[in-house]
Motif scaffolding. Structure first.
Motif, PDB file in Angstrom:
ATOM      1  N   SER A  59       0.825  -1.212   0.000  1.00  0.00           N
ATOM      2  CA  SER A  59       0.000   0.000   0.000  1.00  0.00           C
ATOM      3  C   SER A  59       0.858   1.260   0.000  1.00  0.00           C
ATOM      4  O   SER A  59       0.513   2.266  -0.640  1.00  0.00           O
ATOM      5  N   PHE A  60       1.984   1.235   0.699  1.00  0.00           N
ATOM      6  CA  PHE A  60       2.873   2.395   0.715  1.00  0.00           C
ATOM      7  C   PHE A  60       3.484   2.626  -0.664  1.00  0.00           C
ATOM      8  O   PHE A  60       3.590   3.762  -1.131  1.00  0.00           O
TER       9      PHE A  60
ATOM     10  N   VAL B  74       5.328   4.018  10.531  1.00  0.00           N
ATOM     11  CA  VAL B  74       5.755   5.142  11.364  1.00  0.00           C
ATOM     12  C   VAL B  74       6.618   6.108  10.552  1.00  0.00           C
ATOM     13  O   VAL B  74       6.396   7.322  10.545  1.00  0.00           O
ATOM     14  N   THR B  75       7.609   5.573   9.845  1.00  0.00           N
ATOM     15  CA  THR B  75       8.552   6.438   9.127  1.00  0.00           C
ATOM     16  C   THR B  75       7.899   7.188   7.977  1.00  0.00           C
ATOM     17  O   THR B  75       8.380   8.259   7.583  1.00  0.00           O
ATOM     18  N   ILE B  76       6.802   6.655   7.429  1.00  0.00           N
ATOM     19  CA  ILE B  76       6.145   7.330   6.310  1.00  0.00           C
ATOM     20  C   ILE B  76       5.598   8.693   6.726  1.00  0.00           C
ATOM     21  O   ILE B  76       5.416   9.601   5.905  1.00  0.00           O
ATOM     22  N   LYS B  77       5.362   8.865   8.026  1.00  0.00           N
ATOM     23  CA  LYS B  77       4.818  10.134   8.535  1.00  0.00           C
ATOM     24  C   LYS B  77       5.888  11.220   8.625  1.00  0.00           C
ATOM     25  O   LYS B  77       5.562  12.399   8.781  1.00  0.00           O
TER      26      LYS B  77
ATOM     27  N   ALA C 204      12.127   8.559   1.701  1.00  0.00           N
ATOM     28  CA  ALA C 204      12.972   7.785   0.783  1.00  0.00           C
ATOM     29  C   ALA C 204      13.392   6.471   1.433  1.00  0.00           C
ATOM     30  O   ALA C 204      13.426   5.409   0.782  1.00  0.00           O
ATOM     31  N   PHE C 205      13.695   6.557   2.734  1.00  0.00           N
ATOM     32  CA  PHE C 205      14.052   5.340   3.478  1.00  0.00           C
ATOM     33  C   PHE C 205      12.858   4.384   3.535  1.00  0.00           C
ATOM     34  O   PHE C 205      13.007   3.162   3.367  1.00  0.00           O
TER      35      PHE C 205
ATOM     36  N   VAL D 100      12.669   0.523   2.337  1.00  0.00           N
ATOM     37  CA  VAL D 100      12.264  -0.562   3.242  1.00  0.00           C
ATOM     38  C   VAL D 100      11.105  -1.356   2.643  1.00  0.00           C
ATOM     39  O   VAL D 100      11.117  -2.601   2.628  1.00  0.00           O
ATOM     40  N   CYS D 101      10.088  -0.656   2.145  1.00  0.00           N
ATOM     41  CA  CYS D 101       8.928  -1.359   1.573  1.00  0.00           C
ATOM     42  C   CYS D 101       9.316  -2.117   0.305  1.00  0.00           C
ATOM     43  O   CYS D 101       8.819  -3.223   0.055  1.00  0.00           O
ATOM     44  N   SER D 102      10.221  -1.560  -0.480  1.00  0.00           N
ATOM     45  CA  SER D 102      10.704  -2.265  -1.674  1.00  0.00           C
ATOM     46  C   SER D 102      11.479  -3.510  -1.275  1.00  0.00           C
ATOM     47  O   SER D 102      11.360  -4.565  -1.912  1.00  0.00           O
ATOM     48  N   MET D 103      12.273  -3.383  -0.215  1.00  0.00           N
ATOM     49  CA  MET D 103      13.001  -4.547   0.308  1.00  0.00           C
ATOM     50  C   MET D 103      12.010  -5.642   0.721  1.00  0.00           C
ATOM     51  O   MET D 103      12.225  -6.835   0.448  1.00  0.00           O
TER      52      MET D 103
END
Length: 678
Positions: free
Chosen positions: A397-398, A461-464, A470-471, A475-478
């Motif tokens: 979803s991200f 959390v980091t998406i906020k 970018a990180f 992470v989501c791609s990983m």
């Protein structure tokens, strides 16, 4: 795609055409299909064929009962069987029938070659004959009293009570299953295949690794007893192929059933311009494998290779033999609803649940597999829904909402992704050697690592934080990279889920896809891939499988007053009851404390090719690390028990007054995991 390195023909035992396919049959078809899909995924040429086993007295009598011809009944049953297999995603190149012109031609060719080579003889024998039905009775159509132990209502060829084998003419008080009449003895001329002439060849073929070692040991016992000439003929009336030059004499069904493998493959090859002969002749670089149950190993490992050898055809590269299926720790029962037909299962549950569960249990041994329906639900929910699919749903979803559905150009953790790629060789070897349970265990260990990675980096959390977006993308791609590798490895087991994954990933898998990294790659919107197993659906399936059998219910015996206070020992059991306890040597391969449990340790036990989880109340006596590598004894056939902390799949034996004085029972040094304790 790499060029095919191997040319392989694979067969499964033929379902008999007088009944529906049930979950016991499906163990073999699923085991076969996983192996075939794995070979194809690797780029090998791998054909798989099967057919309905159409001939014999049971089919003839069943058709009479239904008021139709045997041919009509076989056609109906074959259609039903084939559709059931297709709906379990079992993908045979050809699903044929033994009542076919190809099979008739091959049977006559093999018989004539054997006859010309001097391997066929004929002589008069005495057989049991039903005077009412005016027919000779096959072994299974005679019942009576066992001549060895005296058990009543036993089959005409072997006793279920003592295991003795014998001729139907040796039965005491015989009766015809067809009419109930007392059979009479009648003489008839029969045709015999001279199996003893092939003893040396068969010993070498078996010793060279064509079958599992445990079965090879069993065959050595048969060699010691001495091989016998094999009666290959049956008298009219009989539904089958007539023996050339022998009016009213028909090939015994076990002659033409394995020949049906050749016929099914030829039927396919003739339609596709393939030379089928290359797979049945010595000297070619082709391989031939049969997947069968242990109950028909005698036919496939003695009669069949001897027939092939005598007729100038190649012998199988390997015969892969599996055990039976029990359900919830017991033999399938129609009254309990655990004799479950394939179609009944499909009416209630996703076929890939069963494929995954069987794969998680299967290895290359002939040990029986227990289908515990509660365990199936928990394993599928925890592993497939909670671990594997969850990885994609947590990350996708991200990617879609925040990054235009395109994966990052960066691999956030190359070392971790390399662990997923490096696992490929071991997982491939596990599939190749039919240790599917090990492949599943390794895949799920990787899934745990993927979920731990996502938990640690918490993209939700980091998406906020705009500075960390970018990180978050990395992470989501990983997570998607890891999910993709897992689905490549699971493709032979879960073909439908793999199709959904490929559609989501905008990808097409080969076995080497796990080595490729899709950086900057566009993916599609994630859609739910697999639903949780609901226990009410399992209960409905069991209920739908029950037969209304009248069972006599007697009142429970009343306990004598004061019995418990006078004698603390439980109600006595017979020796036969105690003999049911299956004690096995196991090696403790992992041990850990159970959180919020004062007494329990969670143990992982190696049962000789199978891993079990057991919760044992020995925490006060042992440090978990001190147990790893030790051997102990477990009750291996105890029904799994659902506990608050998970499923306990057996019982470790321990004794002592309690506290720190609890001692696990250890076998003598040198015992092998899985060895039975007597």
């Amino acid at each position: 795609m790499q060029q095919p390195q191997r040319r392989i023909l694979v067969t499964s035992a033929l379902p008999y055409a007088n009944g529906s396919i049930h979950l016991g049959h499906l163990l073999e078809h699923i085991q076969t299909d996983i192996w075939v899909r794995f070979q194809r995924l690797r780029g090998h040429t791998c054909y798989s064929v099967c057919a309905d086993d159409a001939h014999g007295t049971p089919v003839m009598l069943k058709a009479q009962e239904l008021g139709i011809t045997p041919e009509e009944m076989v056609a109906q049953t074959r259609t039903e069987h084939h559709q059931d297999l297709l709906d379990f995603h079992v993908d045979y190149d050809n699903y044929y029938v033994t009542h076919s012109p190809e099979n008739k031609a091959f049977c006559e060719l093999i018989y004539n070659r054997l006859d010309e080579a001097g391997y066929i003889s004929k002589r008069a024998i005495n057989q049991l004959y039903d005077p009412e039905k005016e027919m000779f009775l096959p072994d299974r159509f005679v019942k009576g009293t066992c001549p060895n132990c005296g058990a009543e209502d036993q089959n005409g060829d072997n006793c279920d009570v003592c295991g003795a084998t014998y001729s139907p003419t040796e039965l005491k008080n015989p009766r015809s299953v067809v009419s109930g009449a007392e059979p009479v003895m009648k003489e008839s001329e029969h045709y015999f295949f001279d199996l003893p002439q092939f003893e040396g060849m068969l010993k070498k073929w078996i010793d060279d690794g064509a079958i599992q070692k445990e079965m090879a040991n069993k065959f050595n016992e048969w060699f010691e007893q001495g091989l016998q000439q094999w009666d290959i003929s049956r008298d009219a009336p009989y539904f089958g192929f007539e023996i050339p030059g022998a009016p009213n004499k028909f090939f015994y069904v076990w002659v033409d059933a394995p020949v049906g493998y050749m016929a099914s493959f030829k039927n396919y090859c003739d339609k596709h311009g393939i030379d089928d002969a290359e797979y049945w002749q010595e000297g070619n670089d082709t391989e031939l494998y049969h997947f069968i149950g242990k109950d028909i190993s005698y036919f496939h490992c003695l009669f069949w290779p001897a027939m092939l050898e005598g007729a100038g055809f190649r012998k199988p590269t390997g015969v892969n033999i599996h055990g039976f299926v029990t359900v919830n720790g017991a033999k399938m029962s129609k009254s309990k609803g655990t004799f479950i037909k394939g179609r009944t299962y499909l009416d209630h549950l996703n076929p890939e649940y069963l494929r995954y569960y069987y794969a998680s249990k299967l290895n290359d041994s002939v040990v029986d597999i227990d289908l515990n329906l509660t365990d199936l639900a928990q394993k599928v929910n925890a592993d497939l829904v909670g671990k594997v699919v969850n990885i994609a749903s947590r990350c996708a979803s991200f990617i879609t909402k925040c990054f235009d559905g395109v994966l990052s150009d960066k691999v956030e953790n190359p070392e971790l992704l390399k662990q997923f790629q490096d696992a490929q060789a071991d997982i491939a070897q596990a599939f190749e050697s039919r240790h599917y349970h090990k492949a599943i265990r390794d895949i799920m260990a990787l899934a745990d690592k993927a979920n731990q990675y996502i938990d640690t980096h918490a993209p939700w959390v980091t998406i906020k934080d705009e500075s960390k977006q970018a990180f978050t993308h990395d992470v989501c791609s990983m997570g998607i990279h890891m999910f993709r590798a897992l689905m490549v490895y699971l493709s032979p087991v879960l073909p439908k889920l793999a199709e959904q994954a490929q559609a989501f990933l905008n990808d097409e898998f080969t076995w080497d896809s796990a080595q490729q990294i899709k950086q900057g790659h566009a993916i599609n919107k994630f859609k739910p891939m697999m639903q949780r197993v609901e226990l009410d659906k399992i209960e409905a399936m069991v209920e739908a499988s029950k037969e209304n059998l009248k069972e006599s219910k007697s009142a429970a015996p009343q306990q004598a007053a004061g019995a418990l206070s006078q004698d603390p020992i439980s109600e006595t059991i017979s020796f036969e009851d105690f003999a049911k306890v299956d004690l096995r040597v196991v090696t403790i391969i992992h041990a850990e404390a159970v959180e919020k449990a004062d007494k329990l340790l969670r143990l992982e036990l190696d049962l000789g090719g199978e891993t079990r989880q057991v919760f044992a109340g020995i925490k006060s006596a042992y440090e978990p690390k001190d147990l790893i590598g030790k051997q102990t004894v477990m009750v291996a056939n105890l029904a799994p028990r659902k506990m608050r902390f998970g499923m306990s799949e057996g019982m470790v034996l321990a004794a002592g007054p309690g506290g720190t004085d609890v001692f696990i029972l250890q076998p003598d040094s040198g015992a092998l995991p899985g060895m039975r304790v007597k």
